[in-house]
Structure formats: structure tokens, C-alpha cells
Design a protein around this motif. Structure first.
Motif, PDB file in Angstrom:
ATOM      1  N   GLU A   6       0.833  -1.196   0.000  1.00  0.00           N
ATOM      2  CA  GLU A   6       0.000   0.000   0.000  1.00  0.00           C
ATOM      3  C   GLU A   6       0.874   1.255   0.000  1.00  0.00           C
ATOM      4  O   GLU A   6       1.999   1.242   0.512  1.00  0.00           O
ATOM      5  CB  GLU A   6      -0.918   0.051   1.230  1.00  0.00           C
ATOM      6  CG  GLU A   6      -1.806  -1.145   1.438  1.00  0.00           C
ATOM      7  CD  GLU A   6      -1.213  -2.195   2.351  1.00  0.00           C
ATOM      8  OE1 GLU A   6      -1.971  -2.969   2.953  1.00  0.00           O
ATOM      9  OE2 GLU A   6       0.030  -2.220   2.472  1.00  0.00           O
ATOM     10  N   CYS A  22      -2.712   0.211  -3.962  1.00  0.00           N
ATOM     11  CA  CYS A  22      -2.315  -1.135  -3.538  1.00  0.00           C
ATOM     12  C   CYS A  22      -1.860  -1.901  -4.771  1.00  0.00           C
ATOM     13  O   CYS A  22      -2.650  -2.124  -5.693  1.00  0.00           O
ATOM     14  CB  CYS A  22      -3.488  -1.849  -2.889  1.00  0.00           C
ATOM     15  SG  CYS A  22      -3.179  -3.597  -2.529  1.00  0.00           S
ATOM     16  N   MET A  34     -10.329  -7.528  -4.418  1.00  0.00           N
ATOM     17  CA  MET A  34      -9.405  -6.732  -3.632  1.00  0.00           C
ATOM     18  C   MET A  34     -10.222  -5.905  -2.654  1.00  0.00           C
ATOM     19  O   MET A  34     -11.224  -5.287  -3.063  1.00  0.00           O
ATOM     20  CB  MET A  34      -8.570  -5.804  -4.507  1.00  0.00           C
ATOM     21  CG  MET A  34      -7.475  -5.101  -3.713  1.00  0.00           C
ATOM     22  SD  MET A  34      -6.899  -3.579  -4.475  1.00  0.00           S
ATOM     23  CE  MET A  34      -8.250  -2.495  -4.087  1.00  0.00           C
ATOM     24  N   TRP A  36     -10.272  -3.164   0.885  1.00  0.00           N
ATOM     25  CA  TRP A  36      -9.597  -2.229   1.786  1.00  0.00           C
ATOM     26  C   TRP A  36     -10.229  -2.371   3.174  1.00  0.00           C
ATOM     27  O   TRP A  36     -11.463  -2.424   3.316  1.00  0.00           O
ATOM     28  CB  TRP A  36      -9.744  -0.789   1.301  1.00  0.00           C
ATOM     29  CG  TRP A  36      -8.908  -0.461   0.112  1.00  0.00           C
ATOM     30  CD1 TRP A  36      -9.284  -0.455  -1.199  1.00  0.00           C
ATOM     31  CD2 TRP A  36      -7.524  -0.068   0.132  1.00  0.00           C
ATOM     32  NE1 TRP A  36      -8.232  -0.088  -1.996  1.00  0.00           N
ATOM     33  CE2 TRP A  36      -7.138   0.158  -1.212  1.00  0.00           C
ATOM     34  CE3 TRP A  36      -6.575   0.114   1.133  1.00  0.00           C
ATOM     35  CZ2 TRP A  36      -5.845   0.541  -1.570  1.00  0.00           C
ATOM     36  CZ3 TRP A  36      -5.300   0.508   0.774  1.00  0.00           C
ATOM     37  CH2 TRP A  36      -4.939   0.715  -0.562  1.00  0.00           C
ATOM     38  N   SER A  50     -14.635  -3.163  -1.273  1.00  0.00           N
ATOM     39  CA  SER A  50     -14.012  -4.223  -2.060  1.00  0.00           C
ATOM     40  C   SER A  50     -14.436  -4.102  -3.512  1.00  0.00           C
ATOM     41  O   SER A  50     -15.444  -3.460  -3.830  1.00  0.00           O
ATOM     42  CB  SER A  50     -14.366  -5.607  -1.518  1.00  0.00           C
ATOM     43  OG  SER A  50     -15.768  -5.793  -1.503  1.00  0.00           O
ATOM     44  N   ILE A  70     -13.692   2.922  -4.479  1.00  0.00           N
ATOM     45  CA  ILE A  70     -12.674   1.927  -4.806  1.00  0.00           C
ATOM     46  C   ILE A  70     -12.624   1.753  -6.319  1.00  0.00           C
ATOM     47  O   ILE A  70     -13.659   1.806  -6.999  1.00  0.00           O
ATOM     48  CB  ILE A  70     -12.964   0.585  -4.090  1.00  0.00           C
ATOM     49  CG1 ILE A  70     -11.783  -0.365  -4.215  1.00  0.00           C
ATOM     50  CG2 ILE A  70     -14.251  -0.043  -4.594  1.00  0.00           C
ATOM     51  CD1 ILE A  70     -11.912  -1.618  -3.342  1.00  0.00           C
ATOM     52  N   CYS A  96      -4.760  -3.092   2.340  1.00  0.00           N
ATOM     53  CA  CYS A  96      -5.447  -3.761   1.248  1.00  0.00           C
ATOM     54  C   CYS A  96      -5.262  -5.263   1.426  1.00  0.00           C
ATOM     55  O   CYS A  96      -4.343  -5.723   2.108  1.00  0.00           O
ATOM     56  CB  CYS A  96      -4.956  -3.304  -0.120  1.00  0.00           C
ATOM     57  SG  CYS A  96      -3.283  -3.805  -0.536  1.00  0.00           S
TER      58      CYS A  96
END
Length: 122
Positions: A6, A22, A34, A36, A50, A70, A96
């Protein structure tokens, strides 16, 4: 073994913005999600958002929706968290993670980065 790194944290005034990044190495996010997460001192880790890497579907914590966004860049194997209208209570270490699906209560997130500190203060 995938590694996640990150970056982008720092000190920002209330009302300001930051974008966290990330990047995955030694592996990819392909076919994964992915996410956070954040953790403030003396508090439990909290899910933030996500994204599904294959189709870009997103999922947010209800109380953060609208201020945090995101996104991802497949070519760079990098995900982002754009944070706006930051508040002192957003102060935390942000991590992340790679997970098996969008919703962390349903799918395991088993690979985390080392985190990046975000401090919101005047």
C-alpha cells in the motif's frame, strides 16, 4: 506468494482527500477480489470497500459509501481507494487485501499488505 504493498497515506486536514494505492507483486488479483480495511488504535479492524477484479463490481461499508470510492487498474495490477471529505474518525492504518469474494463476512481475505497510515487532523 503474492505480496501487497500500500502507499499514499499521510496527514490531511479534515475535509481533505487522499488516494491510496495497492499494488500486487508475485501474483495478481485476477479471479479474486481486492478489499480495503482499516484499523484505528484500540479498535477492531473494519471493512471499508471491495472490488471484484474480473468485472469491477464494488461493495462498500454502509457508513462509508459516498465518501470513499474503490477502483482498479488491471494493467498495473493496482487498486485504489479514493477518500474524500475526510474526518478525524477516518484516522487509521489502511490495509489492502486479496479475498475470495466481495463480502468479507462470506469470503476469506487471507493476504494483507503492511498498511499505510492515514491521519486526519488540523
Amino acid at each position: 506468494q503474492v505480496q501487497l504493498v500500500e502507499s499514499g497515506g499521510g496527514l490531511v486536514q479534515p475535509g481533505g482527500s487522499l488516494r491510496l494505492s495497492c499494488t500486487a507483486s508475485g501474483g495478481t488479483f485476477d479471479a479474486w477480489a481486492m478489499g480495503w480495511f482499516r484499523q484505528a488504535p484500540r479498535k477492531e479492524r473494519q471493512f471499508v470497500a471491495s472490488i471484484a477484479w474480473n468485472d469491477g463490481t464494488t461493495y462498500y461499508a454502509d457508513d462509508l459509501k459516498g465518501r470513499f470510492t474503490i477502483s482498479k487498474n488491471n494493467a498495473e495490477n493496482t487498486g485504489y481507494l479514493q477518500m474524500s471529505t475526510l474526518k478525524p474518525e477516518d484516522t487509521a492504518t489502511y490495509y489492502c487485501a486479496r479475498g475470495a469474494g466481495l463480502i468479507p463476512t462470506l469470503f476469506e481475505y487471507d493476504t494483507y499488505g503492511q498498511g499505510t497510515q492515514v491521519t486526519v487532523s488540523s
